[in-house]
Structures are given as C-alpha cells and as structure tokens.
Design a protein around this motif. Structure first.
Motif, PDB file in Angstrom:
ATOM      1  N   PHE A 119       0.709  -1.184   0.068  1.00  0.00           N
ATOM      2  CA  PHE A 119      -0.036   0.092   0.125  1.00  0.00           C
ATOM      3  C   PHE A 119       0.871   1.087   0.089  1.00  0.00           C
ATOM      4  CE2 PHE A 119      -3.588  -2.885   1.339  1.00  0.00           C
ATOM      5  CZ  PHE A 119      -4.592  -2.084   0.636  1.00  0.00           C
ATOM      6  N   GLN A 151       2.504   1.740  -3.394  1.00  0.00           N
ATOM      7  CA  GLN A 151       1.667   2.247  -4.419  1.00  0.00           C
ATOM      8  C   GLN A 151       1.305   3.966  -4.151  1.00  0.00           C
ATOM      9  OE1 GLN A 151       1.435   0.190  -7.178  1.00  0.00           O
ATOM     10  NE2 GLN A 151      -0.783  -0.354  -6.846  1.00  0.00           N
ATOM     11  N   ALA A 152       1.069   4.261  -2.721  1.00  0.00           N
ATOM     12  CA  ALA A 152       0.553   5.547  -2.486  1.00  0.00           C
ATOM     13  C   ALA A 152       1.789   6.279  -2.640  1.00  0.00           C
ATOM     14  CB  ALA A 152       0.517   5.648  -0.808  1.00  0.00           C
ATOM     15  N   THR A 181      -5.316   0.249 -10.897  1.00  0.00           N
ATOM     16  CA  THR A 181      -5.721   1.065  -9.686  1.00  0.00           C
ATOM     17  C   THR A 181      -5.551   0.254  -8.476  1.00  0.00           C
ATOM     18  OG1 THR A 181      -8.060   0.079  -9.636  1.00  0.00           O
ATOM     19  CG2 THR A 181      -7.724   2.112 -10.915  1.00  0.00           C
ATOM     20  N   LEU A 182      -5.542   0.920  -7.250  1.00  0.00           N
ATOM     21  CA  LEU A 182      -5.082   0.296  -5.952  1.00  0.00           C
ATOM     22  C   LEU A 182      -5.958  -0.912  -5.935  1.00  0.00           C
ATOM     23  CD1 LEU A 182      -3.218   0.295  -3.560  1.00  0.00           C
ATOM     24  CD2 LEU A 182      -5.021   1.910  -2.396  1.00  0.00           C
ATOM     25  N   ARG A 198      -5.075  -3.773  -8.241  1.00  0.00           N
ATOM     26  CA  ARG A 198      -3.938  -4.486  -7.862  1.00  0.00           C
ATOM     27  C   ARG A 198      -4.124  -5.248  -6.656  1.00  0.00           C
ATOM     28  NH1 ARG A 198      -1.083  -7.580  -7.645  1.00  0.00           N
ATOM     29  NH2 ARG A 198       1.157  -7.819  -7.555  1.00  0.00           N
ATOM     30  N   MET A 199      -4.646  -4.792  -5.734  1.00  0.00           N
ATOM     31  CA  MET A 199      -4.689  -5.720  -4.358  1.00  0.00           C
ATOM     32  C   MET A 199      -5.820  -6.872  -4.621  1.00  0.00           C
ATOM     33  SD  MET A 199      -2.614  -4.281  -2.170  1.00  0.00           S
ATOM     34  CE  MET A 199      -1.863  -2.909  -2.220  1.00  0.00           C
ATOM     35  N   LEU A 243      -9.287  -3.337  -0.185  1.00  0.00           N
ATOM     36  CA  LEU A 243      -8.398  -1.904   0.189  1.00  0.00           C
ATOM     37  C   LEU A 243      -8.097  -2.117   1.760  1.00  0.00           C
ATOM     38  CD1 LEU A 243     -10.737   0.685  -1.588  1.00  0.00           C
ATOM     39  CD2 LEU A 243      -8.450  -0.258  -2.181  1.00  0.00           C
TER      40      LEU A 243
END
Length: 455
Positions: A94, A97-98, A301-302, A305-306, A328
């Motif tokens: 996370f 990615q951020a 997108t997050l 991917r997660m 998320l």
C-alpha cells in the motif's frame, strides 16, 4: 514527518518512513539510482538502521527508504488480533503504491522483517527487485525461544518499578544480541525500549510479540512465486536462528548464503558485523541489473492490484474465501486461523486494561531516569560474575535451575502446540496474576525463581 495513511472500513494505520534524500521524502530521490527499502529489526524501528543509512557504500549509491511497521516506532495503527506478516507485506505494498515508488531492492533485518519481505515478494513481484535476508529464522518459533518470549513479554509489560523493568530489559538485550553486547549499545537499547515499549505501551509490545510467536510457515506453494535474486546473510553464532534453517531456506529459494563468522543476533546493529553486512549487501546489489527510480503511475488502480494480490494469496494458501475480502484493507491479507485471531484479540483487550496507569520508566521530561550502566550496584538485581542475579532465576533456566539444553530444544513448535499455549496464555485472569504485590523481600522468599512465577 513523512507518513502514509492507510484507511479502510475495518482498519486504520499511519505508516512513518525515512529516506536519505535531501528533503527527507521520495520526491527528491535521484532517478538515476536504484531504490533500496530497509526493513528494521524486530522490536525496533527505522531509527536503528542508521548503520546502513550512514554507510557511503549504500547512502551514496542508492535511494534508501525505511518504514516503521504499523506498531513500531512513529507509526500508529488500530490494534488488531488479525495482524500477521501477510498484513505487514500488504502495508508495504500500500505504501509503495501511495508513494508511486519504482521497483525496489529489499534488505530485511531479522525475523519479522524477513517474513514480511518473503510474503511481499510472493504477492507483489513487480515491486520487488531482490531480497537480502539477515539471520533467517525457523518456520515457526523454536520451543525454548517461545517459552522465553512468553515470560519476557509478560514480565516486561507488567513491571511495577524501575529495577524490575531494567532487569527484564537487560535479559532482552542478552536474548537478542547476546551476552557480549557492548555497554554503550546495551544502554542505548534499554533507553530506546524505555521510551517506546514501556508498560504504558504494552499493547504494542504484545502485538509485535504475537507476530513472532504465532507465525506460521510460508506455504510450499509460495516458493515458486519468489523468482527474484536472494541473498541470505547469517551469523554462525546466532542461537535464536540456527544455521540449518538458513541453509534450508537458501536451498528452497536457490539463494546465495553468506556466513558471518562470530555473528550473533541483530547483525545490522553492532558496528563490526554491520559493516560486514553492508559490504556483502552492496556487492550483491551492484552485480544486479541497474534499475532507475523513476516514479511512474501504476498501470492498475489500487483496488485492482490488491484484488489480484488476494487472488495470488488464495492460490497460495488454498483458502477459497480470500478473494472475496475487501481489497482496500491490509487486514484482508491476514492468514491467521480464526481461533488464533480470537485469542490474540482477547489478549490485546486484557493488556489494554490499566495500560494508561501502568508504570512508566521515564522522568518528568519524558526521558529515561538513568542509563542502565549508571544504576546502583547494591540492589538485589545486581548480576554476579556467573551471570546470575541475587534474586536467582533467569528467563533461560529450567525449573531445576539449570540452563536449558538448546541442542535438545532447538526444534520449532508445531502449530498445534502454539495454539495450545495461546489458548492458555494471554487471558484477563492470567494477566491479573502477573502483578506482583508486596515487598520484594517477600517475593524472593516465597518464590524460588522468577521462572516459576509465570508457569
């Protein structure tokens, strides 16, 4: 200070990180240099990777970043019984990615960081260029270490005076770095723990200990997913991490194994072994293909991917319910059995009781009252030449007073043994029993050893 906030319906974490860039953030990374992520040792934080940040072999050649795990250092998170190394790996992804980080090399120091790094490489291979692991641990905790951790944590969290806390902290130094720890380093470690892991923060102590004590082996199906180059640096004198497990991991991962002669626990901290670790690691990374650190927008997108990572986790673990979890939330990546989650949650609730009123080994300024080496030497905790205190009983003794034979207790616990101890361990009733009342003289006269006190 740089933080990454991770928020979902069932979780919140604020992850602190440091860098070696001019403005202390990833925006000022040199795109020409590869990026190295350093994962700090267990029960410490990113302030203890200064030996790597201050070494020109690493600082001058690479962009360095180090994260505090969610219950370590300056990071903060909602306490959860679901926390395991898969959650730590998700936290790291996370954050990656951020911050829009480029693929990075991972240098993992000691047990929790190594377990996090391996799982990160499995779930997020495009983010990980290589792995370097210092002191590879056993798949599950060794029996004698499990017992020692159990007693250390409970005594640590419920100390009621400075002498008691200093005594258990000294045991922890011996346990982690060995009996030959230099006095200055020993003082610094104890002072750090007094400030960051004192009885008023015992929930953080317990949650970190849970990750160590209740860990489960990496599934065999996960090893084929780790295709990155792997280096294992191992101290041949580490009792907590026997060499046979490093050799086994090197075989499973097709890794290069480098042995540090005379190296014990926490290789990256003592100046002598830290320099060796840095030299070996710098040579290892320099031989890999050069990768720039350009910050690019992720292709997925997050959430997408997660979701893919949860699919990989489902395939690795064989749990058909994983893919349907919230992508998320880092806690969605937890692989602990439900009974373990419940027991850890109960332990955290028990440790929360009275936490704000617990003993604080700090002065009015928020600093340690004294250095450990400056303590009075005429009290009952004074160590004799053979390493025994006047009170008798060390955490590494059997009930008969003898030091346990690690050659016969150096096998890992089975998952069933771990669940059995967890089920009988951190409960509200057992926590209440740990608070020792009365004068120290009465305690000594009524209890032959500290070891028996917590059995």
């Amino acid at each position: 200070m740089p933080f990454v906030d991770l928020q979902s319906e069932d979780d919140y974490a604020s992850i602190h990180y440091i860098t070696n860039s001019p403005f202390a953030n990833v925006g000022s990374f040199d795109p020409e240099k590869p990026t190295v992520c350093i994962l700090h040792p267990t029960f410490l934080d990113s302030s203890w990777v200064h030996a790597q940040f201050n070494d020109p072999r690493l600082d001058a050649e690479y962009n360095l970043i180090a994260f505090d795990m969610r219950v370590a250092g300056k990071s903060h998170a909602r306490h959860s019984g679901k926390h395991d190394s898969w959650v730590d790996a998700a936290d790291l992804a996370f954050c990656h990615q951020a911050l829009a980080l480029a693929p990075m090399h991972i240098l993992a120091l000691e047990t929790n960081s190594i377990n996090c790094a391996l799982r990160f490489a499995v779930l997020f291979p495009e983010m990980c260029l290589s792995l370097a692991l210092c002191n590879a641990p056993a798949p599950t905790e060794l029996k004698w270490i499990y017992t020692a951790h159990d007693e250390l944590v409970q005594t640590w969290c419920f100390a009621e005076d400075l002498e008691s806390y200093e005594h258990v902290a000294m045991e922890a130094v011996t346990f982690t770095l060995g009996p030959g720890t230099p006095p200055d380093l020993r003082d610094d470690l104890i002072a750090y723990w007094q400030c960051t892991l004192n009885p008023q923060k015992r929930m953080r102590v317990l949650e970190q200990a849970n990750i160590v004590m209740n860990r489960t082996p990496l599934p065999a199906a996960a090893y084929p997913h780790i295709t990155q180059p792997v280096l294992i640096i191992h101290g041949d004198s580490s009792e907590a991490c026997p060499r046979k497990y490093a050799e086994r991991m090197a075989q499973d991962l097709k890794a290069v194994l480098y042995t540090v002669k005379g190296g014990g626990g926490y290789l990256s901290i003592p100046p002598g072994t830290a320099s060796i670790v840095n030299q070996v690691y710098a040579k290892f990374v320099s031989r890999l293909p050069h990768v720039r650190s350009d910050r690019v927008k992720p292709a997925l997108t997050l959430a997408e991917r997660m979701k893919d990572a949860l699919g990989t986790l489902e395939a690795v673990t064989g749990d058909a319910n994983v893919r349907s979890r919230d992508p998320l939330s880092p806690l969605s990546f937890s692989c602990l059995p439900e009974e373990v989650v419940q027991q850890q949650s109960e332990g955290l609730r028990a440790y929360r009781k009275g936490q704000t009123l617990a003993f604080l080994p700090l002065g009015p300024t928020g600093r340690p009252i004294r250095r450990y080496s400056e303590r009075p030497r005429d009290d009952w905790f004074e160590s004799k030449t053979e390493g025994m205190s006047y009170a008798g009983g060390r955490f590494f003794q059997e009930p008969n007073g003898r030091t346990p034979n690690k050659a016969h207790s150096g096998d890992p616990i089975s998952p069933d043994q771990g669940r059995l101890r967890r089920g009988n361990g951190f409960t509200p009733s057992s926590v209440e029993k740990l608070v020792i009342k009365g004068s120290m003289a009465k305690v000594v006269s009524s209890q032959p050893t500290l070891h028996n006190l917590f059995l």
